[in-house]
Motif scaffolding. Structure first.
Motif, short mmCIF file in Angstrom:
data_model
loop_
_atom_site.label_atom_id
_atom_site.label_comp_id
_atom_site.label_asym_id
_atom_site.label_seq_id
_atom_site.Cartn_x
_atom_site.Cartn_y
_atom_site.Cartn_z
N ALA A 1 5.03 10.56 1.78
CA ALA A 1 4.81 9.26 1.13
C ALA A 1 6.15 8.59 0.82
CB ALA A 1 4.00 9.44 -0.15
N ARG B 1 1.88 1.92 -3.59
CA ARG B 1 0.76 2.41 -4.41
C ARG B 1 0.44 3.88 -4.11
NH1 ARG B 1 -3.58 -2.48 -4.04
NH2 ARG B 1 -2.40 -4.00 -5.25
N HIS B 2 0.42 4.21 -2.83
CA HIS B 2 0.12 5.58 -2.43
C HIS B 2 1.18 6.55 -2.97
CE1 HIS B 2 -1.31 8.93 -0.06
NE2 HIS B 2 -0.13 9.06 0.52
N PRO C 1 0.80 -1.23 0.00
CA PRO C 1 0.00 0.00 0.00
C PRO C 1 0.84 1.28 0.00
CG PRO C 1 -0.82 -1.52 1.66
CD PRO C 1 0.45 -2.10 1.12
N GLN D 1 0.83 6.93 -6.75
CA GLN D 1 -0.32 7.75 -7.12
C GLN D 1 -0.01 9.23 -6.92
OE1 GLN D 1 -3.48 6.18 -4.73
NE2 GLN D 1 -4.07 4.64 -6.24
#
Length: 116
Positions: free
Chosen positions: A68, A41-42, A38, A45
């Motif tokens: 992030a 992915r964060h 996760p 993005q």
């Protein structure tokens, strides 16, 4: 990465440069963790989004991107300590295809052996 006491960039070029560098860090760290992670992915993005216009929105974006990236770096550190958790595991179809290919190779080998 941005530190709590780091001065914010002054010009739009500085913002773009820092965003580009953070995206590069995300790309480098991304190969060290599974794609399903996760944090990866964060970070990806956020990194794929463009830098917003305006002084405050662009600086907020940089802070989010830096956080992030820091989270992804921590995940890479965790994966290094727990090696079994972050190893790549093949998908079920890859395993099925491998077993099928092996079975087919055994069948061809068995059929090519002369009978006595």
């Amino acid at each position: 990465m941005l530190d709590e006491e780091s001065p914010l960039p002054e010009t739009a070029a500085d913002v773009e440069d820092l965003a580009r560098r953070l995206r590069g860090h995300i790309d480098q760290l991304g190969v060290m963790v599974p794609n399903e992670e996760p944090a990866l992915r964060h970070a990806q993005q956020l990194g794929s989004a463009g830098v917003p216009d305006g002084y405050v929105p662009s600086r907020v974006y940089l802070v989010q991107l830096a956080k992030a990236t820091r989270e992804l770096a921590a995940t890479v550190g965790t994966c290094g300590q727990q090696r079994g958790r972050c190893r790549w595991t093949p998908r079920i179809n890859v395993l099925r295809g491998t077993v099928f290919a092996l079975a087919l190779a055994c069948l061809v080998l068995a059929a090519s052996v002369p009978r006595t």
